[in-house]
Enzyme design. Structure first.
Site, PDB file in Angstrom:
ATOM      1  N   ASP A 232       0.815  -1.217   0.000  1.00 47.60           N
ATOM      2  CA  ASP A 232       0.000   0.000   0.000  1.00 47.60           C
ATOM      3  C   ASP A 232       0.847   1.265   0.000  1.00 47.60           C
ATOM      4  OD1 ASP A 232      -2.106  -1.689   0.143  1.00 47.60           O
ATOM      5  OD2 ASP A 232      -2.981  -0.855   1.968  1.00 47.60           O
TER       6      ASP A 232
ATOM      7  N   HIS B 127       3.616  -2.591   3.131  1.00 48.46           N
ATOM      8  CA  HIS B 127       3.692  -1.210   2.640  1.00 48.46           C
ATOM      9  C   HIS B 127       5.031  -0.993   1.936  1.00 48.46           C
ATOM     10  CE1 HIS B 127       0.684  -1.053   5.858  1.00 48.46           C
ATOM     11  NE2 HIS B 127       0.158  -0.013   5.219  1.00 48.46           N
TER      12      HIS B 127
END
Length: 730
Positions: free
Chosen positions: A99, A251
């Site tokens: 992300d 992430h």
């Protein structure tokens, strides 16, 4: 006799002039608008305009279907008639999801690690990051990964309207089209978690996004790498239990992701040895690819957007570098001005300082005049009151308003009038030099008045035979208007403080046309006043330096001049000054490589003039541009603090300049406003001069409208019906 045909031509010319008039403002205006648009776009893609950092607290779940709460991490709510359903990842399949990227530091390392172990995953990118690093999005697609939407600005969509949600999705798709030529059907809401964390606020968003054709992908395994708990903890939390399939949250942006990269280096081979496959989401589900090629206008719109973002990023980098340069230049210039002005003041105030024996020889004062009927009487009367023996020569340059007649009607002693056809100021001065009887020639403007001591103070340095020219202290006489007050500050601080600095550096760039004196022999050696440039005073001063003469500053030789009273007049004057200065610099450019006095001026004086009179003023408005940028986008407090710091430095220099010139400090009240508005006007004028110079344009002399309000100190201003108590402040 005027014929209808001639009147028609005249009217057409006037209409053409009116149509062309805005062109002088067009290019600077277009440049400024483009600059502001680029900065706005920069703020836009950095989430500095529409950023919304609110995050909803957990809410009840009674309106969320049980099938969603108990289901898998992939939610399909695309059907308008059938209930929403969820999908699970088959056993021994892992869908790695990343992300908040792409990030220029961490995303390449993540991609390198996946490539090393022949693994694939899904990158949920934000529009703000993807638009700034489109090459990384293209690399994701080229290396077989899937890309999903994570909105453009990363807001909590439960706070947003349907129109804002549509905008977040469409802008994110626009960036993907420009970066990799695709659109995607995968979506992950910001701040999302497991499916069982869906609540009454987030579920309506998921259902609405489904109606727009998207699969919503949450996760069922959170590595919690965002906490940076250490590599072993990330691996433990990312490992599926019992051989089940998983959508794992990681992430590749949003902070230091070194632990994520290191964890991947251990996690990927370990799980592959256990029989797991790292694959794309659609591959794991046996579904068609989430990517659809974009063609036609949608593709070109995306490419145009990404290109413009890249341009704005590069332009901002250039502006930041320019701001750093101008910050250094401003501090260096102010530091030099303060230091050298202080040394200059100490030098001229020493008891043992002297230019030599008192200079008592008569001098010739030249007054070139073109349509100066409002001012010429005050000018000549101020000269007649001089304490030094002088002859006054008024050169009427083809005036049509009776200027010469006014002077002759005064019948003042030692005043001669020489008439010529209109040929311009340099020609008028050369004509005056030819008629001058004395070895020292003082030059002034027809709208300027001298104090009784001005000529004596101005010519005293000629007691030193090495001095070829002397610059006087030009002061604004009509300073009671706002524009006049701003010019008063500029004259005292920007001109006279500069002249003290240049005097100490021995590279005075300009003898002001309002008050200057020249050794006649020096003028003869350089060929007199040149008509090559529109700044004949700068041109002749540079020529004198190159010929080996000293040019000095006489701060007590004060002259009161009438400054422009309207923006249009100020524009015309400064446009000519700045363009003429550029011409003079270019004309004397060979001094940089020459030897002797010419080379010294070329390697010291010309760089100073070019830097502080041409380059620095062009960059100075960046201070105000970034003030506006900081006020709109932040950080507001730091931006305002930096701007006030620059203003404080300028105020210190201005106060010191006013003290040296014995001026009242009350005029400095308008300094902040001057810095905001006046600086922008000077910037546009200088930019227009650059454009004129670079395009090979020609600029003609422009006559400013005079009012005749300036007289010598102590003489009342009343000839034109003005108040009798209005006097220039000495």
């Amino acid at each position: 006799m005027t014929t209808p045909a001639s009147r028609g031509r005249h009217n057409r010319q006037k209409r053409n002039q009116r149509r062309r008039l805005p062109m002088r403002y067009l290019l600077p205006s277009v440049f400024l608008v483009a600059l502001l648009a680029m900065l706005m776009l920069r703020g836009y893609v950095h989430s500095e305009i529409l950023a919304d950092h609110r995050v909803q607290a957990p809410a009840p779940t009674d309106r969320v279907p049980d099938a969603i709460l108990d289901g898998g991490p992939v939610i399909d709510a695309r059907s308008a008639t059938a209930p929403a359903k969820t999908l699970r990842i088959p056993d021994h399949r892992i869908v790695l999801t990343f992300d908040d990227g792409p990030d220029p530091v961490w995303t390449p390392q993540v991609l390198d690690m996946l490539k090393k172990y022949d693994a694939h995953g899904v990158f949920f990118v934000t529009g703000t990051m993807a638009s700034r690093y489109p090459g990384l999005v293209q690399r994701m697609v080229d290396e077989g990964h899937e890309v999903g939407l994570h909105t453009f600005n990363h807001p909590d969509l439960s706070y947003q309207s349907h129109s804002r949600i549509d905008w977040e999705l469409s802008q994110n798709q626009l960036v993907l089209a420009g970066a990799a030529g695709i659109r995607t059907s995968l979506f992950r809401p910001p701040y999302s978690s497991f499916a069982d964390a869906m609540d009454n606020r987030s579920w309506p968003v998921t259902r609405y996004v489904g109606t727009r054709g998207y699969l919503t992908v949450v996760n069922n395994t959170d590595s919690e790498d965002w906490r940076r708990p250490g590599v072993p903890a990330i691996i433990e939390q990312a490992t599926p239990k019992g051989g089940k399939g998983a959508v794992i949250l990681m992430h590749d942006s949003g902070g230091d992701r070194s632990q994520t990269v290191a964890a991947l280096g251990e996690f990927l081979p370990r799980m592959q040895q256990r029989g797991y496959t790292f694959t794309n989401l659609t591959t794991a589900l046996g579904a068609p690819s989430a990517h659809t090629p974009v063609t036609g206008s949608a593709l070109w719109k995306g490419k145009a957007f990404v290109f413009t973002v890249d341009l704005s990023e590069k332009l901002t980098d250039v502006l930041v570098a320019g701001l750093a340069v101008i910050g250094v230049l401003v501090l260096v210039r102010f530091g030099l001005m303060l230091l050298l002005s202080f040394l200059h003041s100490r030098k001229v105030r020493r008891r043992d300082f002297s230019w030599g024996p008192a200079y008592r020889h008569p001098v010739s004062v030249l007054v070139p005049a073109y349509n100066e009927r409002e001012c010429i009487a005050n000018t000549v009367r101020s000269l007649v009151a001089s304490e030094h023996p002088i002859e006054i020569i008024v050169i009427d340059d083809g005036s049509t308003d009776g200027t010469a007649d006014i002077v002759e009607a005064l019948r003042l002693p030692n005043v001669r009038v020489t008439r010529q056809r209109n040929a311009g100021k340099p020609a008028a001065l050369n004509n005056g030099i030819a008629h001058a009887r004395h070895d020292i020639v003082v030059m002034m403007d027809g709208d300027t008045v001298f104090e009784p001591v001005t000529v004596r103070e101005l010519v005293q340095p000629f007691a030193d035979p090495k001095v070829g020219a002397v610059a006087g202290n030009a002061k604004v006489g009509n300073r009671d208007s706002l524009i006049g007050a701003w010019q008063h500050i500029e004259y005292v601080m920007g001109f006279n403080l500069d002249r003290r600095m240049y005097d100490m550096l021995r590279c005075m760039p300009t003898i002001p046309g309002a008050v200057g004196a020249f050794r006649r022999d020096a003028l003869d050696r350089i060929g007199g006043m040149s008509e090559d440039t529109l700044a004949e005073d700068t041109d002749v001063t540079m020529a004198l330096h190159r010929d080996g003469w000293q040019v000095v500053y006489a701060e007590n030789a004060r002259a009161w001049t009438e400054a422009p009273e309207t923006v249009q007049q100020l524009w015309s004057q400064r446009y000519r000054w700045s363009y003429g200065t550029m011409q003079a610099i270019w004309k004397h450019r060979r001094a940089v490589v020459e030897r002797g006095p010419s080379g010294r001026f070329g390697r010291v004086g010309l760089p100073f003039v070019a830097l502080f009179m041409v380059v620095a003023p062009l960059l100075a408005p960046l201070i105000d541009v970034f003030l506006l940028y900081g006020l709109v986008f932040g950080p507001t407090e730091k931006t305002v603090g930096a701007w006030l710091g620059v203003l404080a430095v300028q105020a210190v220099c201005a106060a010191y300049a006013f003290r040296l010139d014995r001026e009242r400090m009350t005029h400095l009240i308008s300094l902040p406003l001057q810095q905001i508005l006046y600086r922008q006007l000077m910037y546009v004028v200088l930019l227009q001069s650059w454009i004129t110079a670079l395009t090979g344009g020609r600029l003609r002399w422009q006559k400013l409208r005079r009012t005749g309000v300036v007289e010598a100190p102590g003489v009342m201003v009343s000839q034109r019906g003005r108040s009798n108590d209005r006097r220039p402040v000495a």
